[in-house]
Write a protein that holds these residues in place. Structure first.
Motif, PDB file in Angstrom:
ATOM      1  N   LEU A   2      47.622  52.600  43.084  1.00 64.50           N
ATOM      2  CA  LEU A   2      48.119  51.343  43.689  1.00 64.50           C
ATOM      3  C   LEU A   2      47.818  50.567  44.322  1.00 64.50           C
ATOM      4  O   LEU A   2      49.308  51.066  45.768  1.00 64.50           O
ATOM      5  N   PHE A   3      47.678  51.263  45.536  1.00 67.22           N
ATOM      6  CA  PHE A   3      47.896  50.891  47.717  1.00 67.22           C
ATOM      7  C   PHE A   3      46.743  50.090  47.528  1.00 67.22           C
ATOM      8  O   PHE A   3      45.394  49.582  46.649  1.00 67.22           O
ATOM      9  N   ALA A   4      46.415  49.461  48.699  1.00 65.41           N
ATOM     10  CA  ALA A   4      45.305  48.146  49.309  1.00 65.41           C
ATOM     11  C   ALA A   4      45.553  48.614  51.140  1.00 65.41           C
ATOM     12  O   ALA A   4      46.639  49.142  51.755  1.00 65.41           O
ATOM     13  N   ALA A   5      44.821  47.737  51.926  1.00 60.20           N
ATOM     14  CA  ALA A   5      44.690  48.019  53.467  1.00 60.20           C
ATOM     15  C   ALA A   5      44.685  46.610  53.360  1.00 60.20           C
ATOM     16  O   ALA A   5      44.080  45.751  52.429  1.00 60.20           O
ATOM     17  N   ALA A   6      45.535  45.679  54.378  1.00 57.95           N
ATOM     18  CA  ALA A   6      45.815  44.327  54.404  1.00 57.95           C
ATOM     19  C   ALA A   6      44.611  44.142  55.223  1.00 57.95           C
ATOM     20  O   ALA A   6      44.274  44.618  56.330  1.00 57.95           O
ATOM     21  N   GLY A   7      44.335  43.045  55.294  1.00 55.73           N
ATOM     22  CA  GLY A   7      43.690  42.153  55.516  1.00 55.73           C
ATOM     23  C   GLY A   7      43.877  41.584  56.809  1.00 55.73           C
ATOM     24  O   GLY A   7      45.495  41.413  56.700  1.00 55.73           O
ATOM     25  N   ASP A   8      43.582  40.632  57.386  1.00 60.45           N
ATOM     26  CA  ASP A   8      43.873  39.744  59.108  1.00 60.45           C
ATOM     27  C   ASP A   8      45.445  39.062  59.023  1.00 60.45           C
ATOM     28  O   ASP A   8      46.348  39.293  59.337  1.00 60.45           O
ATOM     29  N   GLY A   9      45.376  38.391  57.985  1.00 61.95           N
ATOM     30  CA  GLY A   9      46.046  37.361  56.969  1.00 61.95           C
ATOM     31  C   GLY A   9      47.689  38.084  56.903  1.00 61.95           C
ATOM     32  O   GLY A   9      48.598  37.123  57.171  1.00 61.95           O
ATOM     33  N   ILE A  10      47.652  39.381  56.723  1.00 63.90           N
ATOM     34  CA  ILE A  10      49.049  39.562  56.491  1.00 63.90           C
ATOM     35  C   ILE A  10      49.224  41.477  57.379  1.00 63.90           C
ATOM     36  O   ILE A  10      50.095  41.836  57.079  1.00 63.90           O
ATOM     37  N   TRP A  11      47.975  41.347  57.898  1.00 63.45           N
ATOM     38  CA  TRP A  11      48.379  42.580  58.379  1.00 63.45           C
ATOM     39  C   TRP A  11      50.061  42.900  59.740  1.00 63.45           C
ATOM     40  O   TRP A  11      50.563  43.672  59.614  1.00 63.45           O
ATOM     41  N   ASP A  12      49.896  41.068  59.973  1.00 63.28           N
ATOM     42  CA  ASP A  12      50.780  41.204  60.789  1.00 63.28           C
ATOM     43  C   ASP A  12      50.896  42.588  62.249  1.00 63.28           C
ATOM     44  O   ASP A  12      51.995  43.103  62.580  1.00 63.28           O
ATOM     45  N   ASN A  13      49.630  42.490  63.099  1.00 61.05           N
ATOM     46  CA  ASN A  13      49.693  43.332  63.730  1.00 61.05           C
ATOM     47  C   ASN A  13      50.433  45.639  63.430  1.00 61.05           C
ATOM     48  O   ASN A  13      51.120  46.067  64.356  1.00 61.05           O
ATOM     49  N   GLY A  14      50.810  45.253  62.433  1.00 63.29           N
ATOM     50  CA  GLY A  14      50.651  46.611  61.634  1.00 63.29           C
ATOM     51  C   GLY A  14      52.303  46.911  60.907  1.00 63.29           C
ATOM     52  O   GLY A  14      52.097  47.860  60.663  1.00 63.29           O
ATOM     53  N   ALA A  15      52.554  45.528  60.513  1.00 66.02           N
ATOM     54  CA  ALA A  15      54.053  45.515  60.340  1.00 66.02           C
ATOM     55  C   ALA A  15      53.959  45.420  58.946  1.00 66.02           C
ATOM     56  O   ALA A  15      54.976  45.886  58.126  1.00 66.02           O
ATOM     57  N   SER A  16      52.675  45.610  58.389  1.00 64.47           N
ATOM     58  CA  SER A  16      52.542  45.684  57.303  1.00 64.47           C
ATOM     59  C   SER A  16      52.138  47.260  56.646  1.00 64.47           C
ATOM     60  O   SER A  16      52.697  47.035  54.735  1.00 64.47           O
ATOM     61  N   CYS A  17      52.487  48.127  57.509  1.00 67.03           N
ATOM     62  CA  CYS A  17      52.398  49.370  56.369  1.00 67.03           C
ATOM     63  C   CYS A  17      53.526  49.736  55.599  1.00 67.03           C
ATOM     64  O   CYS A  17      54.438  49.686  56.465  1.00 67.03           O
ATOM     65  N   GLY A  18      53.260  50.202  54.734  1.00 66.19           N
ATOM     66  CA  GLY A  18      54.247  50.527  53.722  1.00 66.19           C
ATOM     67  C   GLY A  18      55.024  49.437  53.516  1.00 66.19           C
ATOM     68  O   GLY A  18      55.487  49.479  52.064  1.00 66.19           O
ATOM     69  N   ARG A  19      54.822  47.791  53.073  1.00 69.22           N
ATOM     70  CA  ARG A  19      55.287  47.090  52.648  1.00 69.22           C
ATOM     71  C   ARG A  19      54.462  47.085  51.160  1.00 69.22           C
ATOM     72  O   ARG A  19      53.581  47.229  51.394  1.00 69.22           O
ATOM     73  N   GLN A  20      55.499  46.654  50.154  1.00 69.18           N
ATOM     74  CA  GLN A  20      54.146  46.234  48.548  1.00 69.18           C
ATOM     75  C   GLN A  20      54.531  44.797  48.518  1.00 69.18           C
ATOM     76  O   GLN A  20      55.497  44.402  48.497  1.00 69.18           O
ATOM     77  N   TYR A  21      53.834  44.693  47.432  1.00 69.51           N
ATOM     78  CA  TYR A  21      53.052  43.519  47.174  1.00 69.51           C
ATOM     79  C   TYR A  21      53.453  43.708  45.511  1.00 69.51           C
ATOM     80  O   TYR A  21      52.161  44.497  45.302  1.00 69.51           O
ATOM     81  N   LEU A  22      53.431  42.508  44.731  1.00 64.76           N
ATOM     82  CA  LEU A  22      53.028  41.803  43.376  1.00 64.76           C
ATOM     83  C   LEU A  22      51.727  41.420  43.292  1.00 64.76           C
ATOM     84  O   LEU A  22      51.303  40.746  44.341  1.00 64.76           O
ATOM     85  N   VAL A  23      50.716  42.043  42.610  1.00 65.13           N
ATOM     86  CA  VAL A  23      49.340  41.085  42.519  1.00 65.13           C
ATOM     87  C   VAL A  23      48.989  40.705  41.586  1.00 65.13           C
ATOM     88  O   VAL A  23      49.044  41.700  40.897  1.00 65.13           O
ATOM     89  N   ARG A  24      48.727  39.319  41.249  1.00 65.61           N
ATOM     90  CA  ARG A  24      47.390  38.960  39.824  1.00 65.61           C
ATOM     91  C   ARG A  24      46.212  38.439  40.233  1.00 65.61           C
ATOM     92  O   ARG A  24      46.542  37.602  40.959  1.00 65.61           O
ATOM     93  N   CYS A  25      45.629  38.674  39.042  1.00 67.37           N
ATOM     94  CA  CYS A  25      44.238  38.015  39.097  1.00 67.37           C
ATOM     95  C   CYS A  25      44.583  36.511  38.439  1.00 67.37           C
ATOM     96  O   CYS A  25      45.242  36.456  37.722  1.00 67.37           O
ATOM     97  N   ILE A  26      44.083  35.277  39.885  1.00 62.92           N
ATOM     98  CA  ILE A  26      44.312  34.230  38.993  1.00 62.92           C
ATOM     99  C   ILE A  26      42.974  33.172  38.693  1.00 62.92           C
ATOM    100  O   ILE A  26      43.363  32.237  38.114  1.00 62.92           O
ATOM    101  N   SER A  27      42.313  33.749  39.253  1.00 65.99           N
ATOM    102  CA  SER A  27      40.657  32.978  39.068  1.00 65.99           C
ATOM    103  C   SER A  27      39.646  34.185  39.972  1.00 65.99           C
ATOM    104  O   SER A  27      39.931  34.676  40.622  1.00 65.99           O
ATOM    105  N   ALA A  28      38.410  33.686  39.530  1.00 72.13           N
ATOM    106  CA  ALA A  28      36.910  34.049  40.218  1.00 72.13           C
ATOM    107  C   ALA A  28      35.849  33.646  39.836  1.00 72.13           C
ATOM    108  O   ALA A  28      35.885  32.408  39.370  1.00 72.13           O
ATOM    109  N   THR A  29      35.042  33.402  40.524  1.00 70.20           N
ATOM    110  CA  THR A  29      34.067  33.461  40.450  1.00 70.20           C
ATOM    111  C   THR A  29      32.929  32.625  38.805  1.00 70.20           C
ATOM    112  O   THR A  29      32.882  32.059  38.145  1.00 70.20           O
ATOM    113  N   GLN A  30      33.484  34.357  38.200  1.00 66.78           N
ATOM    114  CA  GLN A  30      33.270  34.264  37.239  1.00 66.78           C
ATOM    115  C   GLN A  30      33.574  34.033  35.797  1.00 66.78           C
ATOM    116  O   GLN A  30      34.908  35.368  35.979  1.00 66.78           O
TER     117      GLN A  30
END
Length: 144
Positions: free
Chosen positions: A59-87
């Protein structure tokens, strides 16, 4: 006259209750988008070729530009849930995962299923919260 004052008071209380519930429920996390990516996952910007930095749960991820924070996001942990999708029916209801940021999405060795997302989840992580055939989903996420 007294009935009108009582009704106004009740309406005010209902408005207050609605606004309170709306703001309390909507402030649990940030809203963004997520895509998925498949192996290879190494090397990463955060940890190079050190596979020991990946959670054993995958359970890992690559950070997009919005949360990358110049590399400070490395090792950060997030709770993530799906709220909607096109389908409709894409999200797995009531499913929240905890992921660890191990890479920067624009430089990941594997191409994400969609560009410009907030987070790019490993195929395992994405498959737990959404139908794995989806290219992108809307998510709620919160740093832990």
């Amino acid at each position: 006259m007294r009935i009108i004052e009582t009704l106004r008071c009740c309406l005010f209380l209902l408005d207050f209750l609605f606004i309170s519930v709306f703001f309390i429920n909507s402030c649990q996390g940030d809203v963004g988008t997520a895509a998925q990516y498949n192996p290879p996952y190494l090397p990463t910007i955060c940890y190079g070729n050190d596979a020991s930095e990946f959670p054993s749960s995958n359970l890992f991820a690559a950070a997009g530009d919005g949360i990358w924070d110049n590399g400070a996001s490395c090792g950060r942990q997030y709770l993530v849930r799906c709220i909607s999708a096109t389908q409709p029916g894409t999200c797995v209801p009531d499913q929240t995962i905890q992921i660890k940021v191990v890479d920067y999405a624009p430089s990941a060795p594997s191409t994400p299923s969609a560009d410009g997302t907030t987070i790019v989840l490993s195929e395992t992580a994405f498959g737990i919260i959404a139908n794995s055939t989806a290219t992108a989903i809307n998510i709620e996420f919160q740093q832990v």
